[in-house]
Motif scaffolding. Structure first.
Motif, PDB file in Angstrom:
ATOM      1  N   PRO A 372       0.813  -1.227   0.000  1.00 36.83           N
ATOM      2  CA  PRO A 372       0.000   0.000   0.000  1.00 36.83           C
ATOM      3  C   PRO A 372       0.841   1.269   0.000  1.00 36.83           C
ATOM      4  O   PRO A 372       0.535   2.223  -0.716  1.00 36.83           O
ATOM      5  CB  PRO A 372      -0.819  -0.141   1.293  1.00 36.83           C
ATOM      6  N   LEU A 373       1.910   1.285   0.798  1.00 35.24           N
ATOM      7  CA  LEU A 373       2.788   2.461   0.820  1.00 35.24           C
ATOM      8  C   LEU A 373       3.488   2.645  -0.519  1.00 35.24           C
ATOM      9  O   LEU A 373       3.610   3.767  -1.019  1.00 35.24           O
ATOM     10  CB  LEU A 373       3.826   2.319   1.939  1.00 35.24           C
ATOM     11  N   GLY A 374       3.937   1.542  -1.114  1.00 33.73           N
ATOM     12  CA  GLY A 374       4.629   1.627  -2.393  1.00 33.73           C
ATOM     13  C   GLY A 374       3.721   2.118  -3.504  1.00 33.73           C
ATOM     14  O   GLY A 374       4.127   2.947  -4.329  1.00 33.73           O
ATOM     15  N   LEU A 375       2.483   1.606  -3.544  1.00 33.63           N
ATOM     16  CA  LEU A 375       1.518   2.045  -4.553  1.00 33.63           C
ATOM     17  C   LEU A 375       1.200   3.522  -4.375  1.00 33.63           C
ATOM     18  O   LEU A 375       1.157   4.291  -5.344  1.00 33.63           O
ATOM     19  CB  LEU A 375       0.251   1.200  -4.453  1.00 33.63           C
ATOM     20  N   TRP A 376       0.967   3.930  -3.147  1.00 36.91           N
ATOM     21  CA  TRP A 376       0.648   5.335  -2.837  1.00 36.91           C
ATOM     22  C   TRP A 376       1.793   6.255  -3.243  1.00 36.91           C
ATOM     23  O   TRP A 376       1.579   7.289  -3.870  1.00 36.91           O
ATOM     24  CB  TRP A 376       0.357   5.446  -1.344  1.00 36.91           C
ATOM     25  N   THR A 377       3.028   5.864  -2.921  1.00 39.40           N
ATOM     26  CA  THR A 377       4.198   6.681  -3.252  1.00 39.40           C
ATOM     27  C   THR A 377       4.399   6.783  -4.756  1.00 39.40           C
ATOM     28  O   THR A 377       4.606   7.876  -5.299  1.00 39.40           O
ATOM     29  CB  THR A 377       5.461   6.094  -2.594  1.00 39.40           C
ATOM     30  N   ALA A 378       4.344   5.648  -5.446  1.00 40.52           N
ATOM     31  CA  ALA A 378       4.552   5.645  -6.897  1.00 40.52           C
ATOM     32  C   ALA A 378       3.467   6.445  -7.610  1.00 40.52           C
ATOM     33  O   ALA A 378       3.731   7.100  -8.628  1.00 40.52           O
ATOM     34  CB  ALA A 378       4.587   4.214  -7.417  1.00 40.52           C
ATOM     35  N   ASP A 379       2.252   6.407  -7.076  1.00 41.16           N
ATOM     36  CA  ASP A 379       1.150   7.153  -7.681  1.00 41.16           C
ATOM     37  C   ASP A 379       1.377   8.659  -7.534  1.00 41.16           C
ATOM     38  O   ASP A 379       1.155   9.433  -8.477  1.00 41.16           O
ATOM     39  CB  ASP A 379      -0.169   6.743  -7.032  1.00 41.16           C
ATOM     40  N   ILE A 380       1.831   9.083  -6.357  1.00 45.94           N
ATOM     41  CA  ILE A 380       2.132  10.501  -6.154  1.00 45.94           C
ATOM     42  C   ILE A 380       3.290  10.927  -7.051  1.00 45.94           C
ATOM     43  O   ILE A 380       3.278  12.015  -7.644  1.00 45.94           O
ATOM     44  CB  ILE A 380       2.456  10.777  -4.675  1.00 45.94           C
ATOM     45  N   MET A 381       4.284  10.083  -7.196  1.00 42.98           N
ATOM     46  CA  MET A 381       5.434  10.399  -8.039  1.00 42.98           C
ATOM     47  C   MET A 381       5.015  10.666  -9.481  1.00 42.98           C
ATOM     48  O   MET A 381       5.428  11.660 -10.084  1.00 42.98           O
ATOM     49  CB  MET A 381       6.447   9.256  -7.987  1.00 42.98           C
ATOM     50  N   ARG A 382       4.196   9.787 -10.045  1.00 45.25           N
ATOM     51  CA  ARG A 382       3.822   9.964 -11.460  1.00 45.25           C
ATOM     52  C   ARG A 382       2.925  11.181 -11.645  1.00 45.25           C
ATOM     53  O   ARG A 382       3.030  11.888 -12.635  1.00 45.25           O
ATOM     54  CB  ARG A 382       3.150   8.703 -12.003  1.00 45.25           C
ATOM     55  N   LYS A 383       2.044  11.436 -10.681  1.00 45.87           N
ATOM     56  CA  LYS A 383       1.167  12.592 -10.797  1.00 45.87           C
ATOM     57  C   LYS A 383       1.948  13.898 -10.632  1.00 45.87           C
ATOM     58  O   LYS A 383       1.667  14.885 -11.312  1.00 45.87           O
ATOM     59  CB  LYS A 383       0.045  12.499  -9.771  1.00 45.87           C
ATOM     60  N   ALA A 384       2.940  13.901  -9.735  1.00 43.82           N
ATOM     61  CA  ALA A 384       3.750  15.106  -9.521  1.00 43.82           C
ATOM     62  C   ALA A 384       4.548  15.461 -10.774  1.00 43.82           C
ATOM     63  O   ALA A 384       4.753  16.639 -11.083  1.00 43.82           O
ATOM     64  CB  ALA A 384       4.696  14.901  -8.342  1.00 43.82           C
ATOM     65  N   ALA A 385       5.001  14.423 -11.496  1.00 39.21           N
ATOM     66  CA  ALA A 385       5.807  14.653 -12.699  1.00 39.21           C
ATOM     67  C   ALA A 385       4.989  14.586 -13.977  1.00 39.21           C
ATOM     68  O   ALA A 385       5.529  14.745 -15.069  1.00 39.21           O
ATOM     69  CB  ALA A 385       6.937  13.626 -12.760  1.00 39.21           C
ATOM     70  N   ASN A 386       3.668  14.341 -13.833  1.00 41.19           N
ATOM     71  CA  ASN A 386       2.752  14.303 -14.977  1.00 41.19           C
ATOM     72  C   ASN A 386       3.171  13.251 -16.002  1.00 41.19           C
ATOM     73  O   ASN A 386       3.295  13.530 -17.203  1.00 41.19           O
ATOM     74  CB  ASN A 386       2.669  15.680 -15.640  1.00 41.19           C
ATOM     75  N   THR A 387       3.374  12.009 -15.523  1.00 39.46           N
ATOM     76  CA  THR A 387       3.681  10.889 -16.411  1.00 39.46           C
ATOM     77  C   THR A 387       2.638   9.790 -16.228  1.00 39.46           C
ATOM     78  O   THR A 387       1.868   9.798 -15.269  1.00 39.46           O
ATOM     79  CB  THR A 387       5.076  10.306 -16.146  1.00 39.46           C
ATOM     80  N   GLU A 388       2.667   8.827 -17.136  1.00 36.13           N
ATOM     81  CA  GLU A 388       1.675   7.746 -17.095  1.00 36.13           C
ATOM     82  C   GLU A 388       1.981   6.713 -16.024  1.00 36.13           C
ATOM     83  O   GLU A 388       1.072   6.162 -15.397  1.00 36.13           O
ATOM     84  CB  GLU A 388       1.628   7.055 -18.468  1.00 36.13           C
ATOM     85  N   ILE A 389       3.264   6.434 -15.824  1.00 38.96           N
ATOM     86  CA  ILE A 389       3.672   5.359 -14.930  1.00 38.96           C
ATOM     87  C   ILE A 389       4.587   5.899 -13.834  1.00 38.96           C
ATOM     88  O   ILE A 389       5.415   6.780 -14.086  1.00 38.96           O
ATOM     89  CB  ILE A 389       4.432   4.251 -15.701  1.00 38.96           C
ATOM     90  N   GLY A 390       4.442   5.351 -12.623  1.00 35.41           N
ATOM     91  CA  GLY A 390       5.361   5.635 -11.530  1.00 35.41           C
ATOM     92  C   GLY A 390       6.057   4.355 -11.117  1.00 35.41           C
ATOM     93  O   GLY A 390       5.417   3.306 -11.012  1.00 35.41           O
ATOM     94  N   LEU A 391       7.366   4.422 -10.879  1.00 35.81           N
ATOM     95  CA  LEU A 391       8.149   3.241 -10.515  1.00 35.81           C
ATOM     96  C   LEU A 391       9.210   3.645  -9.503  1.00 35.81           C
ATOM     97  O   LEU A 391       9.936   4.618  -9.707  1.00 35.81           O
ATOM     98  CB  LEU A 391       8.819   2.650 -11.763  1.00 35.81           C
ATOM     99  N   THR A 392       9.292   2.908  -8.405  1.00 37.55           N
ATOM    100  CA  THR A 392      10.337   3.188  -7.423  1.00 37.55           C
ATOM    101  C   THR A 392      10.799   1.882  -6.804  1.00 37.55           C
ATOM    102  O   THR A 392      10.155   0.839  -6.952  1.00 37.55           O
ATOM    103  CB  THR A 392       9.846   4.171  -6.339  1.00 37.55           C
ATOM    104  N   ASN A 393      11.914   1.923  -6.102  1.00 32.88           N
ATOM    105  CA  ASN A 393      12.471   0.720  -5.496  1.00 32.88           C
ATOM    106  C   ASN A 393      11.923   0.533  -4.091  1.00 32.88           C
ATOM    107  O   ASN A 393      11.807   1.478  -3.312  1.00 32.88           O
ATOM    108  CB  ASN A 393      13.997   0.797  -5.462  1.00 32.88           C
ATOM    109  N   GLY A 394      11.588  -0.707  -3.755  1.00 32.05           N
ATOM    110  CA  GLY A 394      11.025  -0.992  -2.437  1.00 32.05           C
ATOM    111  C   GLY A 394      11.966  -0.676  -1.306  1.00 32.05           C
ATOM    112  O   GLY A 394      11.540  -0.295  -0.209  1.00 32.05           O
ATOM    113  N   GLY A 395      13.279  -0.810  -1.541  1.00 27.85           N
ATOM    114  CA  GLY A 395      14.247  -0.517  -0.493  1.00 27.85           C
ATOM    115  C   GLY A 395      14.366   0.948  -0.160  1.00 27.85           C
ATOM    116  O   GLY A 395      14.936   1.311   0.877  1.00 27.85           O
ATOM    117  N   GLY A 396      13.831   1.816  -1.000  1.00 31.11           N
ATOM    118  CA  GLY A 396      13.872   3.250  -0.723  1.00 31.11           C
ATOM    119  C   GLY A 396      12.829   3.692   0.282  1.00 31.11           C
ATOM    120  O   GLY A 396      12.859   4.822   0.762  1.00 31.11           O
ATOM    121  N   LEU A 397      11.901   2.808   0.604  1.00 32.49           N
ATOM    122  CA  LEU A 397      10.867   3.073   1.615  1.00 32.49           C
ATOM    123  C   LEU A 397      11.190   2.221   2.833  1.00 32.49           C
ATOM    124  O   LEU A 397      11.268   0.998   2.737  1.00 32.49           O
ATOM    125  CB  LEU A 397       9.479   2.740   1.055  1.00 32.49           C
ATOM    126  N   ARG A 398      11.358   2.866   3.985  1.00 35.24           N
ATOM    127  CA  ARG A 398      11.974   2.172   5.120  1.00 35.24           C
ATOM    128  C   ARG A 398      11.022   1.709   6.206  1.00 35.24           C
ATOM    129  O   ARG A 398      11.387   0.887   7.024  1.00 35.24           O
ATOM    130  CB  ARG A 398      13.050   3.067   5.736  1.00 35.24           C
TER     131      ARG A 398
END
Length: 586
Positions: A372-398
């Motif tokens: 849930p945290l990863g989905l929420w974070t990736a969704d905010i990332m893509r919306k902030a940068a106005n892109t279709e997809i958001g992708l981040t590494n799980g190890g970056g969330l602690r």
């Protein structure tokens, strides 16, 4: 009579020598050590030694690293080191190459206040304007200069409305030392236009550094400055440079398109650079060029040697990697006290409530793949940068976010790394490879994403597990089409062995992801933990009498078209009881 006089004079001479020796030893006894210069040393009077060398010390890309940690020596040791150098040569000037503030909790949450205390302690007189100076808006820059008792220099940053240099900085500064007038022309990289929050620089134009340098060199050389005509002109820049061997061999080439054109400008005597976080010390077109790594781990120096008549004999660049001698450095007591007070004051700042959380944003190991945290974070990332997809590494969330108040301290614990949003374009095939790389990986946290739906086979080989790959609305991802993607700068540069070879239009926005999370929470007020329905494992379903494909699809939160594709059904309206279908696991 003459003999007696000669004897008397001899005795007086002997007594004089004895007296002088005793006097010498009496004064020498106050020192712990008396050193004798080697026979080959040239001994100059102290005043002549001082007058013959002017030192310019510089740091760049400090990024708020005021606390000693790892290779970062911190503000207390930095102030003491700089002031020790100034004590050795009072003809010393201290400047910064920009990107002073953004990057750490203590600096970010106080908008750079402890950095300004450090700058005052070490006597910084001027700074270039880095791209990260705009991260919190251009309106802070002028006040930072006042708080830190220094001048921001920006000769190539223009107001689009007036087509004049911005009013919150000066194009140049002339500082007189040892009877010489030294001019600093401030220049920023043109990359600033897209390497900070774009909205914060929308009203600003970043002209090429060499064009602005020509204008102001001519201005200064023609004697138009009220401070008089400078003897030496130095470009104080936030322009990137690169050099092999960590600046230890000045004969190695220094590269960079902007620096190459800048060093062709006649009248510039030396260049101080930043932005690329490299150690650089050498020459371009016989012009000395330096950059002092990053985070206060090094200090650059331009040593200006003067002839007896006051003319410039030479300018020698060098960089001292002070992090290598950190254990030998001592802290400035007053600066240490200032730092410790900010640390103590940090607690209430960390407790600032930015919003509420309804439910729990889990990032527990019990979740497979996207949390849930990863989905929420990736969704905010893509919306902030106005892109279709958001992708981040799980190890970056602690850690997970718990239900209730969300504080800034929570966000710093959730995402302690100062990662930034990085955008690009990738083909559907490349996108599939990136997502495949993060599914049940053995040596890293599982990849987190938003904007896609994935079904995978956990029994398949690693990086070949996806069996169904669609956009969030169920549209199949076209392997040949290009899609816009946002990730973080760590992943984009090969972190966790992600491979972005072939990606196009890669842009590090330098927008901190943590800041975007806080902004999204504040805008929403109350955040609700999302249901994770973007990835599922492959399972099976045995068809019963009366079943139709669209009803089975509803059971598994997918579409009949997707089930037909997953099972290679030529006619999705024709299925047989007793047969087995591949379906996403619930």
């Amino acid at each position: 009579m003459k003999s007696r006089v000669r004897k008397l004079l001899s005795m007086l001479l002997i007594l004089t020598v004895i007296f002088n020796l005793n006097t010498l030893f009496m004064f020498a006894s106050d020192d712990t050590e008396v050193s004798t210069p080697a026979a080959t040393d040239t001994i100059l009077p102290a005043t002549q030694q001082i007058e013959n060398v002017i030192d310019i010390l510089t740091v760049n890309d400090f990024h708020g690293n005021v606390t000693e940690s790892g290779k970062n020596i911190g503000m207390a040791k930095m102030v003491r080191y700089i002031n020790d150098q100034k004590a050795k040569n009072p003809n010393t000037i201290v400047v910064s190459g920009g990107d002073n503030y953004q990057g750490t909790a203590l600096s970010n949450l106080t908008y750079g206040a402890p950095v300004n205390e450090m700058f005052k302690g070490m006597g910084v007189i001027a700074s270039a304007v880095g791209n990260h100076e705009f991260d919190w808006g251009a309106n802070r820059i002028e006040q930072w200069g006042k708080d830190g008792n220094f001048t921001f220099l920006a000769a190539n940053i223009y107001n689009k409305e007036t087509n004049e240099p911005v009013e919150w900085a000066k194009p140049y500064l002339i500082h007189e030392v040892a009877g010489k007038k030294i001019a600093f022309i401030g220049l920023s990289t043109v990359e600033t236009a897209y390497k900070t929050k774009v909205d914060n620089v929308a009203a600003i134009e970043f002209k090429p550094a060499d064009e602005a340098a020509k204008i102001w060199v001519d201005y200064l050389k023609s004697g138009k400055a009220e401070e008089g005509t400078p003897d030496i002109i130095i470009a104080l820049t936030h322009v990137p440079t690169w050099q092999d061997d960590y600046g230890e061999n000045p004969e190695l080439p220094i590269t960079g398109e902007e620096i190459g054109t800048l060093c062709k400008v006649e009248g510039i005597d030396a260049v101080i650079t930043g932005h690329s976080h490299k150690t650089v010390s050498g020459y371009i077109n016989d012009k000395p060029v330096i950059q002092a790594y990053k985070y206060g781990r090094a200090v650059g120096k331009l040593s200006i040697g003067l002839n007896e008549d006051g003319s410039v004999k030479s300018i020698t660049p060098s960089v001292n990697s002070v992090y290598k001698i950190s254990s030998d450095l001592v802290e400035d007591p007053e600066t240490k006290e200032i730092h410790d007070k900010y640390v103590a004051d940090f607690a209430p700042i960390a407790n600032e409530v930015v919003g509420q959380l309804n439910g729990r944003l889990s990032h527990d190991s019990g979740y497979k793949n996207v949390t849930p945290l990863g989905l929420w974070t990736a969704d905010i990332m893509r919306k902030a940068a106005n892109t279709e997809i958001g992708l981040t590494n799980g190890g970056g969330l602690r850690r997970s976010l718990e239900e209730g108040n969300i504080t800034m301290g929570d966000l710093y614990e959730v995402i302690p790394f100062d990662n930034t949003l990085t955008t690009m374009e990738v083909t559907g095939q490349h996108l599939k490879e990136l997502v495949n790389h993060g599914i049940e990986a053995a040596d890293m946290g599982d990849g987190q994403f938003a904007g896609l739906k994935v079904i995978y086979n956990p029994k398949a080989d690693y990086e070949n597990r996806i069996v169904s790959f669609t956009l969030e609305d169920g549209t199949p991802v076209d392997m040949n089409k290009k899609y816009t993607l946002t990730t973080n700068d760590f992943v984009a540069t090969g972190g966790d062995q992600y491979n972005f070879d072939g990606a196009e239009n890669i842009v590090d926005t330098f927008v901190p992801i943590r800041d975007e999370l806080a902004k999204a929470i504040k805008a929403e007020g109350t955040v609700t933990a999302p249901e994770v329905n973007v990835i599922s494992q492959l399972s099976t379903y045995k068809i019963k009498v009366g079943d139709v494909l669209w009803k089975i699809a509803e059971l598994y939160n997918t579409t009949y078209q997707e089930l037909a594709k997953l099972n290679n059904l030529k006619n999705p309206h024709l299925i047989y009881s007793g047969k087995t279908l591949l379906v996403p696991a619930n």
